[in-house]
Every structure is written in C-alpha cells, then in structure tokens.
Design an enzyme around this catalytic site. Structure first.
Site, short mmCIF file in Angstrom:
data_model
loop_
_atom_site.label_atom_id
_atom_site.label_comp_id
_atom_site.label_asym_id
_atom_site.label_seq_id
_atom_site.Cartn_x
_atom_site.Cartn_y
_atom_site.Cartn_z
CE LYS A 57 -4.05 -1.98 2.06
NZ LYS A 57 -4.99 -2.01 3.16
CG ASN A 79 -7.78 0.90 -0.47
OD1 ASN A 79 -7.92 2.00 -1.00
ND2 ASN A 79 -8.79 0.20 0.00
N GLY A 92 -1.64 -0.41 16.09
CA GLY A 92 -1.07 -0.44 14.74
C GLY A 92 -0.93 0.95 14.15
CB ALA A 93 1.37 3.12 13.26
N GLY A 96 -0.69 0.76 7.03
CA GLY A 96 -1.58 1.36 6.04
C GLY A 96 -3.03 1.45 6.50
CB ALA A 97 -5.40 -1.06 7.88
N GLY A 119 -14.36 -7.20 10.79
CA GLY A 119 -13.78 -6.55 9.61
C GLY A 119 -14.58 -6.72 8.32
P1 NDP Z 1 0.80 -3.01 7.27
O1 NDP Z 1 1.82 -4.04 6.98
O2 NDP Z 1 0.87 -1.68 6.61
O3 NDP Z 1 0.78 -2.74 8.87
C1 NDP Z 1 0.76 -3.79 9.77
C2 NDP Z 1 0.64 -3.23 11.19
O4 NDP Z 1 0.55 -4.35 12.07
C3 NDP Z 1 1.83 -2.41 11.64
O5 NDP Z 1 1.40 -1.42 12.54
C4 NDP Z 1 2.69 -3.45 12.38
O6 NDP Z 1 3.55 -2.90 13.35
C5 NDP Z 1 1.59 -4.26 13.04
N1 NDP Z 1 2.01 -5.59 13.42
C6 NDP Z 1 2.11 -6.68 12.62
N2 NDP Z 1 2.51 -7.74 13.34
C7 NDP Z 1 2.65 -7.31 14.62
C8 NDP Z 1 3.02 -7.94 15.84
N3 NDP Z 1 3.33 -9.25 15.90
N4 NDP Z 1 3.04 -7.21 16.99
C9 NDP Z 1 2.71 -5.89 16.94
N5 NDP Z 1 2.35 -5.23 15.82
C10 NDP Z 1 2.33 -5.94 14.68
O7 NDP Z 1 -0.60 -3.73 7.01
P2 NDP Z 1 -2.02 -3.05 6.71
O8 NDP Z 1 -2.17 -1.88 7.60
O9 NDP Z 1 -2.18 -2.87 5.26
O10 NDP Z 1 -3.04 -4.21 7.15
C11 NDP Z 1 -3.30 -4.48 8.51
C12 NDP Z 1 -4.50 -5.39 8.61
O11 NDP Z 1 -5.66 -4.73 8.14
C13 NDP Z 1 -4.41 -6.70 7.81
O12 NDP Z 1 -4.90 -7.75 8.62
C14 NDP Z 1 -5.36 -6.48 6.66
O13 NDP Z 1 -5.89 -7.67 6.16
C15 NDP Z 1 -6.42 -5.65 7.34
N6 NDP Z 1 -7.26 -4.88 6.44
C16 NDP Z 1 -8.61 -5.11 6.46
C17 NDP Z 1 -9.44 -4.42 5.62
C18 NDP Z 1 -10.90 -4.68 5.63
O14 NDP Z 1 -11.56 -4.27 4.70
N7 NDP Z 1 -11.43 -5.30 6.66
C19 NDP Z 1 -8.92 -3.41 4.66
C20 NDP Z 1 -7.50 -3.22 4.80
C21 NDP Z 1 -6.71 -3.94 5.63
P3 NDP Z 1 5.01 -2.32 12.97
O15 NDP Z 1 4.80 -0.98 12.34
O16 NDP Z 1 5.71 -2.24 14.29
O17 NDP Z 1 5.62 -3.32 12.03
#
Ligand code: NDP
Length: 285
Positions: free
Chosen positions: A71, A92, A131-132, A134-135, A249
């Site tokens: 993203k 997205n 979380g921080a 894309g979503a 979701g």
């Molecule tokens: P990104 O890769 O951009 O971000 C992932 C986030 O999760 C980051 O903040 C990351 O932290 C955190 N994270 C991942 N693993 C861990 C962990 N073990 N412990 C702590 N923090 C963790 O992903 P997206 O934002 O694009 O997607 C996130 C979720 O949103 C996905 O599950 C996706 O499927 C879902 N989604 C759902 C949608 C819907 O329509 N329902 C639409 C879009 C997304 P760090 O920065 O520290 O790495």
C-alpha cells in the site's frame, strides 16, 4: 451488431493473498449489473511490485486494489494521488484513467461506514488504535476528520507510531498521542472505541491476538477488528467475553469494495448483493 468479448480487468495484488475474498464481492456486483468485468486475485511478492504495475498498464487494467505489503510502496509507481491518499500516505485502490494511474484510499471510508451501519458515531469519541500501518493510517485519518476528539496510537515500531500521530495533529482538529507497544499494554479506561488495525490474527495465524491486557477492556467499550478472515477473531472473542460490543472486519471490507466498484465502473454499487455474497462466503448467510 458487433459483440464485445473483451473484459475490463480489475483485481488485487498482495502477499499473502490466497484468502482475500474481495473478488467474490466485486464479481457478485458485476454480475448483478451485467458488467463485463473480471476481478483477478494475484500473488505479487514485495520485490515484484514495480513489474506488476508496469504489466497492469500494458494490459490496460481498469483498476487495482493493493493489500499487504504494497500500500505504501506502490506510490512511486503511480501518476497521481487523491487528497485523501496523499494525506494517508497509502493507497488501496488504483483507477486507470486512460493510462494515468490515480491512487485513492478507501479503507478508512469503509471502516467509518461499517461503524455508522452499526449505529456507532465517532463524534467526540476517544479512540485507541493498535497499529500504525496502512490500514491504521487510513482509519485514523478518516475518524479524525469525522469528528473523533482524541486518538491514541500504539505501535511496535515507535517511528511509525510518531509519524501517524504527527500526521493527525497536523492535518486534523483531533488530538493524538502515541505509545510504544513493546510489551503487554493496558487499554486506558477513557477509551470508547478500541480498534485492532494490525495484521495480528490474519489467516492463517488465527490463533494469534494482540498482546494487550484483556482485563482492561470494559463492558462499555466498542471493540473492532480490521481482520476479516476469520471474522470472529480471537481478539473480538476476548472483547465479547468482557461484554463489549464488537464490530468485525467484514463491514469495512464490503463498504470499501462498494466505493472501489463505483470508482471503476461509475455505477452505484449493489451493496445488499455484495453483503450477501460476502456473508455466504463466510457461511454467515
Ligand atoms: P501493514 O503491513 O501496513 O501494517 C501492519 C501493522 O501491524 C503495523 O502497525 C505493524 O507494526 C503491526 N504488526 C504486525 N505484526 C505485529 C506484531 N506481531 N506485533 C505488533 N504489531 C504488529 O498492514 P495493513 O495496515 O495494510 O493491514 C493491517 C491489517 O488490516 C491486515 O490484517 C489487513 O488484512 C487488514 N485490512 C482489512 C481491511 C478490511 O476491509 N477489513 C482493509 C484493509 C486492511 P510495525 O509498524 O511495528 O511493524
């Protein structure tokens, strides 16, 4: 009269991608309106994104969705961004306007609509987001613009957390702070809406849940998860066990899919049909 055998192509690029059900939702909408569109679900590894975008241009794709991990990284390969996508810093949805690729972000809009459909207002609400990525960025910006009063961001990577907090404080009237999420954290009592915007719990890791102190989830909190496959995540089950109202979701998914449909086809999305298709897919209808 000559017949048109050419399909307009749209789809989604990501990794992992096999369990992404957006195609089911979009195809149901195309069929309902009799549109000759095809939604293709494509595995594209992180290092292959630039080639994949060049391929989409060559094949005249009408548009594309992007999911993990593309993203943010897709932005340099696009021609322009909408104001929302620019602010959020993540895309997205791409719309191909006669060869010019426009990046938009419909995640936050989909999430906000899902809350509204559950009769939940964000106006003057105190929000805690895990979380921080894309979503999280999309959701935080849309909720801030829609009238949330304060947003706390908890993120593992402190730099990403600070960047998002600064963005909210700079671009909206909502105040924001961030906490580093390096071990089990408490959810503050003042929280009214708690959101898991991380990928923790995403299929196939359905046995995982965010590392928070679940006793600090209170009965009057709204608890929402962006993870949709499985929609009944361990995180939401923990919240339900504590009496909190939960929003999964699926609503976010179907509502952002509806916005995408309208951007690509220029036609009103048959939201009811799309919802039924998604629920059937998850054995909920
Ligand atoms: P990104 O890769 O951009 O971000 C992932 C986030 O999760 C980051 O903040 C990351 O932290 C955190 N994270 C991942 N693993 C861990 C962990 N073990 N412990 C702590 N923090 C963790 O992903 P997206 O934002 O694009 O997607 C996130 C979720 O949103 C996905 O599950 C996706 O499927 C879902 N989604 C759902 C949608 C819907 O329509 N329902 C639409 C879009 C997304 P760090 O920065 O520290 O790495």
């Amino acid at each position: 009269m000559s017949k048109n055998y050419r399909s307009e192509l749209v789809g989604v690029l990501g990794d992992p991608i096999d369990e992404n059900p957006t195609g089911v939702v979009e195809e149901a909408a195309f069929a309902e309106l009799g549109l000759v569109y095809r939604y293709i679900t494509m595995l594209v590894k992180e290092g292959d994104l630039q080639n994949a975008i060049a391929g989409l241009r060559a094949m005249n794709y009408r548009g594309i969705n992007l999911t993990i991990p593309h993203k943010v990284k897709v932005i340099p390969f696009l021609d322009e961004l909408t104001e929302a996508a620019e602010k959020i810093g993540a895309v997205n949805t791409v719309i191909n306007n006669n060869g010019k690729l426009l990046g938009e972000n419909t995640d936050g809009k989909g999430f906000l609509t899902a809350l509204e459909n559950a009769d939940i207002s964000v106006i003057n609400k105190n929000i805690f987001i895990l979380g921080a990525g894309g979503a999280a960025r999309a959701i935080a910006i849309e909720l801030a613009l829609a009238g949330a009063i304060h947003i706390t961001i908890a993120n593992r990577d402190p730099e990403r957390g600070h960047t998002l907090t600064n963005l909210i404080n700079r671009e909206t009237n909502c105040s924001a702070n961030c906490v580093v999420w390096d071990n089990k954290i408490d959810i503050p009592e003042s929280t009214e809406i708690l959101i898991n915007a991380t990928s923790i719990g995403l299929f196939p890791h359905v046995d995982r849940k965010p590392n928070i102190n679940y006793e600090t989830i209170k009965v009057d909190m709204i608890v929402s998860d962006v993870v949709f496959n499985d929609p009944n995540t361990l995180f939401l089950r923990e919240a339900e066990n504590r009496g909190a109202k939960t929003v999964n979701g699926l609503g976010m998914l179907v509502n952002q899919a509806a916005v995408n449909f309208e951007l690509w086809t220029g036609k009103k999305a048959p939201l009811g049909i799309m919802e039924i298709a998604l629920k059937k897919e998850f054995g909920l209808a």
